[in-house]
Design an enzyme around this catalytic site. Structure first.
Site, short mmCIF file in Angstrom:
data_model
loop_
_atom_site.label_atom_id
_atom_site.label_comp_id
_atom_site.label_asym_id
_atom_site.label_seq_id
_atom_site.Cartn_x
_atom_site.Cartn_y
_atom_site.Cartn_z
N LYS A 1 9.11 8.84 -7.54
CA LYS A 1 9.38 7.42 -7.33
C LYS A 1 10.69 7.15 -8.08
O LYS A 1 10.68 7.05 -9.32
CB LYS A 1 8.24 6.57 -7.89
CG LYS A 1 8.36 5.08 -7.56
CD LYS A 1 7.15 4.31 -8.10
CE LYS A 1 7.27 2.82 -7.81
NZ LYS A 1 6.94 2.48 -6.41
N GLY B 1 0.80 -1.23 0.00
CA GLY B 1 0.00 0.00 0.00
C GLY B 1 0.82 1.27 0.00
O GLY B 1 0.38 2.30 0.51
N THR C 1 9.63 -0.44 -11.80
CA THR C 1 9.71 -1.55 -12.74
C THR C 1 8.30 -1.86 -13.25
O THR C 1 7.32 -1.34 -12.74
CB THR C 1 10.34 -2.79 -12.08
OG1 THR C 1 9.50 -3.24 -11.00
CG2 THR C 1 11.73 -2.49 -11.53
N GLY D 1 9.34 4.36 -2.51
CA GLY D 1 10.29 3.32 -2.90
C GLY D 1 9.65 2.24 -3.74
O GLY D 1 8.47 2.30 -4.10
N ALA D 2 10.43 1.22 -4.04
CA ALA D 2 9.95 0.06 -4.79
C ALA D 2 10.14 -1.18 -3.93
O ALA D 2 11.25 -1.45 -3.45
CB ALA D 2 10.72 -0.09 -6.10
N GLY D 3 9.05 -1.91 -3.69
CA GLY D 3 9.15 -3.11 -2.88
C GLY D 3 9.49 -2.80 -1.44
O GLY D 3 9.14 -1.75 -0.90
#
Length: 215
Positions: free
Chosen positions: A38, A15, A42, A117-119
């Site tokens: 961001k 989320g 990906t 962030g990512a993940g």
């Protein structure tokens, strides 16, 4: 720009984007010029960044100074394969200058910059750098978004410890989805017993914003 807040999570699909949007709306309601980025996304096909486009659309509504900003400005590093950046980029070394330049450009347009962030924290960006290392490099106040389903105790405490080991200033918020109706009976009693302040993303966003801003 006066403040940077990095939104991370205990895993993917927890989320982060939902929470980032709530932060943007709350800070904007307080009269602050909000900004968003961001650094790495990906799953970008034909230049379409699902998260980036969603965030850009909202921030343009909230801050007129972002009217001439494009998705490539808020998502400076894009990869097609929906995988960890290490895999999606075939272990291409992180070009940190792209991120620095984006922050410098966007920072001139806002009082507070929310960075999604990512993940999770230990998603590998390249051979040497994990997402948590990028957070430490940016020296941003950090919001750790965690889930409320079974396993959240383990996931939350592991991520909490990782942030503390890096001396990163952080706040934890629980994204209590409709499907997480067992949280109050299955997991929350433990957090209550150890004196852990359980703040929920949608319910306590004002308090979360206060604490983050003052970190």
């Amino acid at each position: 720009m006066k403040k940077q807040i990095f939104v991370t999570a205990t895993n993917t699909d927890i989320g982060k984007t939902y929470t980032t949007k709530l932060l943007l709306k709350e800070y904007a309601s307080r009269g602050l010029r909000v900004g968003v980025m961001k650094p790495i996304e990906t799953g970008v096909v034909d230049g379409f960044c699902p998260d980036g486009e969603e965030l850009l659309s909202l921030v343009k509504e909230l801050n007129i100074e972002f009217k001439d900003i494009y998705v490539k400005d808020i998502v400076p590093i894009q990869y097609e394969l929906p995988a960890a950046p290490f895999v999606a980029s075939k272990n291409t070394p992180l070009d940190i200058k792209k991120i620095d330049n984006a922050i410098q450009k966007l920072g001139k347009l806002c009082d507070i910059l929310i960075i999604e962030g990512a993940g999770g924290l230990y998603v590998p960006i390249d051979e040497k750098i994990m997402m948590i290392d990028l957070i430490a490099y940016l020296d941003a106040s950090t919001l750790l978004v965690t889930h409320c389903s079974l396993g959240c105790i383990n996931d939350t405490l592991l991520s909490k410890q990782a942030l503390e080991n890096k001396n990163i200033k952080y706040v934890v918020a629980f994204n209590n989805r409709d499907s997480n109706d067992s949280f109050s009976a299955v997991s929350q009693p433990y957090f209550k017993e150890i004196g852990f302040n359980v703040m929920k993303v949608s319910k306590n966003i004002d308090t979360i914003c206060d604490v983050l801003y003052n970190l």
